[in-house]
Design a protein around this motif. Structure first.
Motif, PDB file in Angstrom:
ATOM      1  N   VAL A 154      30.418  35.855  48.299  1.00  0.00           N
ATOM      2  CA  VAL A 154      31.540  35.734  47.505  1.00  0.00           C
ATOM      3  C   VAL A 154      32.812  35.694  48.120  1.00  0.00           C
ATOM      4  O   VAL A 154      33.290  36.865  48.623  1.00  0.00           O
ATOM      5  N   THR A 155      33.698  34.439  48.208  1.00  0.00           N
ATOM      6  CA  THR A 155      34.705  34.307  48.871  1.00  0.00           C
ATOM      7  C   THR A 155      35.974  35.148  48.196  1.00  0.00           C
ATOM      8  O   THR A 155      36.893  35.676  48.716  1.00  0.00           O
ATOM      9  N   THR A 156      35.863  35.100  46.757  1.00  0.00           N
ATOM     10  CA  THR A 156      36.999  35.838  46.222  1.00  0.00           C
ATOM     11  C   THR A 156      36.399  36.796  45.040  1.00  0.00           C
ATOM     12  O   THR A 156      36.120  36.305  43.907  1.00  0.00           O
ATOM     13  N   PRO A 157      36.274  37.967  45.347  1.00  0.00           N
ATOM     14  CA  PRO A 157      35.554  39.000  44.513  1.00  0.00           C
ATOM     15  C   PRO A 157      36.358  39.173  43.230  1.00  0.00           C
ATOM     16  O   PRO A 157      37.648  39.018  43.284  1.00  0.00           O
ATOM     17  N   LEU A 158      35.461  39.608  42.076  1.00  0.00           N
ATOM     18  CA  LEU A 158      36.044  39.709  40.686  1.00  0.00           C
ATOM     19  C   LEU A 158      35.797  41.103  40.525  1.00  0.00           C
ATOM     20  O   LEU A 158      34.646  41.591  40.958  1.00  0.00           O
ATOM     21  N   ASP A 159      36.687  41.789  39.736  1.00  0.00           N
ATOM     22  CA  ASP A 159      36.549  43.246  39.374  1.00  0.00           C
ATOM     23  C   ASP A 159      36.055  43.292  37.856  1.00  0.00           C
ATOM     24  O   ASP A 159      36.724  42.889  36.946  1.00  0.00           O
ATOM     25  N   ALA A 160      34.673  43.900  37.700  1.00  0.00           N
ATOM     26  CA  ALA A 160      34.271  43.966  36.379  1.00  0.00           C
ATOM     27  C   ALA A 160      34.266  45.408  36.009  1.00  0.00           C
ATOM     28  O   ALA A 160      33.822  45.654  34.704  1.00  0.00           O
ATOM     29  N   ALA A 161      35.062  46.355  36.401  1.00  0.00           N
ATOM     30  CA  ALA A 161      35.187  47.580  36.170  1.00  0.00           C
ATOM     31  C   ALA A 161      35.478  47.975  34.813  1.00  0.00           C
ATOM     32  O   ALA A 161      35.074  48.832  33.975  1.00  0.00           O
ATOM     33  N   LYS A 162      36.334  46.910  34.264  1.00  0.00           N
ATOM     34  CA  LYS A 162      36.987  47.141  32.920  1.00  0.00           C
ATOM     35  C   LYS A 162      35.970  47.184  31.875  1.00  0.00           C
ATOM     36  O   LYS A 162      36.072  47.360  30.775  1.00  0.00           O
ATOM     37  N   TYR A 163      34.812  46.449  32.137  1.00  0.00           N
ATOM     38  CA  TYR A 163      33.795  45.901  31.091  1.00  0.00           C
ATOM     39  C   TYR A 163      32.572  46.914  31.409  1.00  0.00           C
ATOM     40  O   TYR A 163      31.636  46.854  30.544  1.00  0.00           O
ATOM     41  N   GLU A 164      32.572  47.885  32.254  1.00  0.00           N
ATOM     42  CA  GLU A 164      31.461  48.868  32.464  1.00  0.00           C
ATOM     43  C   GLU A 164      31.250  49.687  31.059  1.00  0.00           C
ATOM     44  O   GLU A 164      30.210  50.000  30.902  1.00  0.00           O
ATOM     45  N   SER A 165      32.285  50.123  30.597  1.00  0.00           N
ATOM     46  CA  SER A 165      32.200  50.918  29.480  1.00  0.00           C
ATOM     47  C   SER A 165      32.070  50.270  28.211  1.00  0.00           C
ATOM     48  O   SER A 165      31.672  50.819  26.990  1.00  0.00           O
ATOM     49  N   LYS A 166      32.386  48.919  28.123  1.00  0.00           N
ATOM     50  CA  LYS A 166      32.288  47.887  26.983  1.00  0.00           C
ATOM     51  C   LYS A 166      31.761  46.740  27.354  1.00  0.00           C
ATOM     52  O   LYS A 166      32.265  45.579  27.301  1.00  0.00           O
ATOM     53  N   PRO A 167      30.670  46.597  27.876  1.00  0.00           N
ATOM     54  CA  PRO A 167      29.816  45.405  28.412  1.00  0.00           C
ATOM     55  C   PRO A 167      29.560  44.089  27.389  1.00  0.00           C
ATOM     56  O   PRO A 167      29.856  43.210  27.868  1.00  0.00           O
TER      57      PRO A 167
END
Length: 195
Positions: free
Chosen positions: A38-51
């Motif tokens: 993955v050349t440009t990682p994305l941050d999914a942390a914001k959605y871990e509590s609200k998938p």
């Protein structure tokens, strides 16, 4: 398949199974030249509590999912792979499940590398490269290829240590089940890029 399990139809598990950590297996998987990076990682942390919020309502509506999603947070059962949200169309058996694979990441076997490793160890016998999703690498992964019977299980690498699974079920065949999964996957990438 976890989608069907959420719908109460089947105890099968999908390609989002949580492989047991093994330092030699995970290190060999991560150095496997077949594992796309993955050349440009994305941050999914914001959605871990609200998938459920990771998929826009407009995308779900276009696929006829109008009822609210069912959240499964991390636990020792289905949620072991990470927080998830599942939707179904009442009376039709059509379902969609999204799992943010933090469980695998937290055990050191996250991302596509961990899934390739599980495949190599025979835990998930079916693995096939899938078309990239908005520039992010993806694979079809399952206990067996169930696309011809209308179930498509794909994983998208959003970081080298994090994959997001999109599982569709109850469709007529490979074309419509994978088209629905691809549409949801693309919407997730768009959401994460804008987060």
């Amino acid at each position: 398949m976890a989608v069907l399990l959420l719908a109460g139809c089947s105890p099968e598990t999908t390609g989002t199974a949580s492989p047991a950590p093994s330092s030699s297996a995970s290190s060999s998987a991560s150095s496997d030249p077949d594992v796309p990076k993955v050349t440009t990682p994305l941050d999914a942390a914001k959605y871990e509590s609200k998938p459920c919020d990771i998929v826009p309502a407009s995308t779900l509506a276009s696929l006829r999912f109008t009822d609210p999603g069912t959240v499964q947070q991390k636990d020792d059962g289905i949620g072991a792979a990470g927080p998830s949200c599942g939707w179904k169309i009442a009376g039709e058996g059509v379902s969609m499940l999204v799992i943010i694979g933090t469980g695998n990441r937290d055990r050191g076997v996250g991302g596509l590398a961990g899934l390739y490793g599980a495949h190599e160890r025979g835990k998930l016998p079916f693995l096939e490269p899938a078309p990239a999703v908005e520039g992010y690498p993806a694979i079809y992964l399952d206990l067996r290829d169930r696309r011809p019977i209308g179930a498509c299980s794909m994983n998208i690498g959003v970081a080298d240590d994090l994959a997001i699974a999109v599982d569709s079920g109850g469709y007529q065949g490979e074309q419509d089940s994978c088209a629905a999964a691809q549409q949801v996957a693309a919407a997730i990438i768009t959401t994460l890029k804008g987060a």
